[in-house]
Design a protein around this motif. Structure first.
Motif, PDB file in Angstrom:
ATOM      1  N   GLU A 160       0.825  -1.210   0.000  1.00  0.00           N
ATOM      2  CA  GLU A 160       0.000   0.000   0.000  1.00  0.00           C
ATOM      3  C   GLU A 160       0.862   1.263   0.000  1.00  0.00           C
ATOM      4  N   ASP A 177       2.743   1.625  -3.427  1.00  0.00           N
ATOM      5  CA  ASP A 177       1.902   2.125  -4.513  1.00  0.00           C
ATOM      6  C   ASP A 177       1.588   3.603  -4.344  1.00  0.00           C
ATOM      7  N   ASP A 178       1.418   4.039  -3.102  1.00  0.00           N
ATOM      8  CA  ASP A 178       1.144   5.448  -2.840  1.00  0.00           C
ATOM      9  C   ASP A 178       2.325   6.313  -3.272  1.00  0.00           C
ATOM     10  N   TYR A 191       4.643   5.496  -5.455  1.00  0.00           N
ATOM     11  CA  TYR A 191       4.862   5.412  -6.903  1.00  0.00           C
ATOM     12  C   TYR A 191       3.790   6.140  -7.711  1.00  0.00           C
ATOM     13  N   ARG A 192       2.591   6.255  -7.184  1.00  0.00           N
ATOM     14  CA  ARG A 192       1.596   7.095  -7.864  1.00  0.00           C
ATOM     15  C   ARG A 192       2.104   8.533  -7.970  1.00  0.00           C
ATOM     16  N   ALA A 193       2.631   9.023  -6.848  1.00  0.00           N
ATOM     17  CA  ALA A 193       3.152  10.387  -6.850  1.00  0.00           C
ATOM     18  C   ALA A 193       4.416  10.493  -7.704  1.00  0.00           C
ATOM     19  N   ARG A 194       5.275   9.490  -7.643  1.00  0.00           N
ATOM     20  CA  ARG A 194       6.517   9.533  -8.424  1.00  0.00           C
ATOM     21  C   ARG A 194       6.241   9.598  -9.923  1.00  0.00           C
ATOM     22  N   THR A 195       5.338   8.771 -10.397  1.00  0.00           N
ATOM     23  CA  THR A 195       5.085   8.767 -11.842  1.00  0.00           C
ATOM     24  C   THR A 195       4.560  10.111 -12.315  1.00  0.00           C
ATOM     25  N   VAL A 196       3.698  10.739 -11.518  1.00  0.00           N
ATOM     26  CA  VAL A 196       3.142  12.040 -11.906  1.00  0.00           C
ATOM     27  C   VAL A 196       4.221  13.118 -11.885  1.00  0.00           C
ATOM     28  N   THR A 239       7.933   2.422 -13.284  1.00  0.00           N
ATOM     29  CA  THR A 239       6.975   1.343 -13.025  1.00  0.00           C
ATOM     30  C   THR A 239       7.611  -0.042 -13.157  1.00  0.00           C
ATOM     31  N   GLN A 288       8.819  -0.531  -9.775  1.00  0.00           N
ATOM     32  CA  GLN A 288       7.660  -0.734  -8.905  1.00  0.00           C
ATOM     33  C   GLN A 288       7.166  -2.175  -8.974  1.00  0.00           C
ATOM     34  N   ARG A 304       6.917  -4.573  -5.780  1.00  0.00           N
ATOM     35  CA  ARG A 304       5.621  -5.101  -5.336  1.00  0.00           C
ATOM     36  C   ARG A 304       5.741  -6.585  -4.999  1.00  0.00           C
TER      37      ARG A 304
END
Length: 233
Positions: free
Chosen positions: A83, A86-87, A89-94, A216, A219, A223
């Motif tokens: 969890e 993923d949180d 990496y969501r910010a990293r990709t953006v 990713t 990531q 994961r």
């Protein structure tokens, strides 16, 4: 255990800042295990300083969500989880995708030559077998691009995310280390080379997509490692 990672603080910086910066860099590069306790007395002994600058450094790092501090002032590295991963990496990709896209409009020939040199050094460190040198060169590659974006805010935000990513870097280094000594895995080489080529063409969208693919890919590996850790708890 800590003495081989930390050095006495140089006199040209304040004691508190020196302790903070060394601990911060150690966390970013994955020098500490997830869940590892960092006691004030042990750190003060490693830095050859009093407890006060260590205590202040731990507080600063806790404020950046890089450490969890107990009521007695001791600290520990956060545990890993899918969890949290993923949180981050969501910010990293953006943010990193955006910085890379901006860099395409600003990077010059000197910057491109520097990136090509870092890519070559990154591949060479993989073959050399030194996992920390390899991860450092990977970080150099990323942040050379992000600084080229011209956005101080993005660079600061990304740096904070990499700090919180430290426990996962430890997992990554432990997983990669036994496989070092050969050539860099082709997908990683392809991503870096594709990013540089897109930047050379000033194709911001392609550069962003290449960076997101690079992020990713890591990531996905992490994961799997996180799920193995969580299942063993």
């Amino acid at each position: 255990m800590l003495d081989d990672q930390l050095e006495p603080v140089a006199s040209r910086v304040t004691m508190g800042d020196g302790v903070y910066l060394q601990l911060r860099n150690a966390l970013i590069s994955g020098r500490f295990d997830p869940g590892q306790a960092l006691t004030i007395s042990a750190l003060a002994s490693s830095f050859r300083t009093s407890h006060m600058p260590v205590r202040e450094a731990l507080r600063r790092l806790a404020a950046e969500n890089a450490l969890e501090v107990a009521s007695n002032g001791s600290a520990k590295v956060p545990q890993v989880s899918v969890e949290r991963l993923d949180d981050i990496y969501r910010a990293r990709t953006v943010l990193e995708g955006m910085a890379t896209e901006l860099a395409a409009a600003h990077v010059d020939q000197g910057g491109l030559a520097a990136l090509e040199a870092i890519v070559a050094e990154h591949e060479a460190t993989y073959a050399s077998g030194n996992v920390y040198d390899m991860l450092l060169k990977n970080r150099d590659f990323h942040f050379a691009i992000y600084r080229a974006s011209g956005s101080e805010v993005l660079v600061q935000l990304i740096d904070t995310l990499w700090l919180r990513h430290g426990p996962y870097m430890r997992m990554l280094s432990s997983d990669i280390s036994p496989r070092l000594g050969g050539g860099l895995p082709e997908p990683l080489s392809q991503h870096h080379r594709a990013i540089v080529e897109a930047l050379r063409k000033r194709d911001g969208a392609a550069a962003r997509d290449g960076m997101v693919a690079d992020i990713t890919t890591t990531q996905s590996l992490l994961r799997r490692l996180c799920m193995a850790v969580e299942s063993s708890r």
